[in-house]
Enzyme design. Structure first.
Site, PDB file in Angstrom:
ATOM      1  N   ASP A   7       0.883  -1.164   0.000  1.00  0.00           N
ATOM      2  CA  ASP A   7       0.000   0.000   0.000  1.00  0.00           C
ATOM      3  C   ASP A   7       0.921   1.214   0.000  1.00  0.00           C
ATOM      4  OD1 ASP A   7      -2.348   1.566   0.172  1.00  0.00           O
ATOM      5  OD2 ASP A   7      -2.099   1.719   2.344  1.00  0.00           O
ATOM      6  N   GLU A  68      -1.053  -1.279  -4.905  1.00  0.00           N
ATOM      7  CA  GLU A  68      -2.267  -0.507  -5.152  1.00  0.00           C
ATOM      8  C   GLU A  68      -2.041   0.422  -6.330  1.00  0.00           C
ATOM      9  OE1 GLU A  68      -5.020   1.135  -1.982  1.00  0.00           O
ATOM     10  OE2 GLU A  68      -4.057   2.951  -2.708  1.00  0.00           O
ATOM     11  N   ASP A 141      -2.686   1.274   6.899  1.00  0.00           N
ATOM     12  CA  ASP A 141      -1.850   0.988   5.722  1.00  0.00           C
ATOM     13  C   ASP A 141      -1.396  -0.475   5.732  1.00  0.00           C
ATOM     14  OD1 ASP A 141      -1.250   4.024   4.901  1.00  0.00           O
ATOM     15  OD2 ASP A 141      -0.983   3.799   7.060  1.00  0.00           O
TER      16      ASP A 141
END
EC number: 3.1.21.10
Length: 176
Positions: A7, A68, A141
């Site tokens: 992330d 991501e 996160d």
């Protein structure tokens, strides 16, 4: 399959390793955050993220890295930092020949919670449940990184079949 989920972020880059196959219980192997000081120069921060991701790749030896996909936000500065951290993760994996998959935030949320509009708390709760953890990983996160890895494990078989079908169709078109 062992997947490192990333992330991306300049201040907090979530990382999580999940192992398993679609249709079977998954196992969390590791989870954490690569942090950089907000007052450090951009170059130093990117190097710190690279070093952190390299350590995760060395320690956990994933077969794939799921990152991501950066999406447009109103805050250009945030998008730029996220894109830069994302590029570092992609570079680290690619340098080692590890396949990289990109997943959008809504794709990850839909895979893990059933809704592409789920909030951070819902993602954390489902990651906790799916990986049979005692508590949601902190910060968010870290939970998001695990969700990316879960999403990829569940979606990779279908994506591979689609890629094979496209390749087969393309090769038939060349021989016809």
């Amino acid at each position: 399959m062992r997947v490192l989920g990333v992330d991306p972020g300049l201040t907090r880059c979530g990382v999580g390793v999940v192992e398993g196959v679609a249709g079977r219980p998954l196992t969390m192997i590791g989870v954490g955050v690569v942090r950089t000081p907000a007052d450090a120069g951009l170059g130093h921060r990117l190097v710190a993220i690279e070093q952190g991701i390299e350590q995760w790749l060395d320690e956990y030896r994933p077969e794939c890295v799921a990152v991501e996909r950066v999406f447009s936000q109103h805050n250009v500065r945030t998008v730029m930092g996220t894109a830069q951290a994302s590029a570092v993760a992609i570079l680290c994996a690619s340098r080692r020949g590890i396949p990289v998959a990109l997943h959008t935030p809504s794709e990850v949320k839909a895979a893990v919670t059933g809704s592409g509009r789920a909030d951070k708390a819902q993602v954390g709760a489902m990651v906790t449940r799916l990986l049979r953890l005692s508590a949601p990983p902190k910060p968010a996160d870290a939970a998001d990184a695990l969700a990316l890895a879960v999403c990829h494990i569940w979606r990779a078989p279908a994506q591979n079949r689609l890629q094979q079908a496209v390749a087969l169709h393309a090769s038939k078109g060349r021989t016809a």
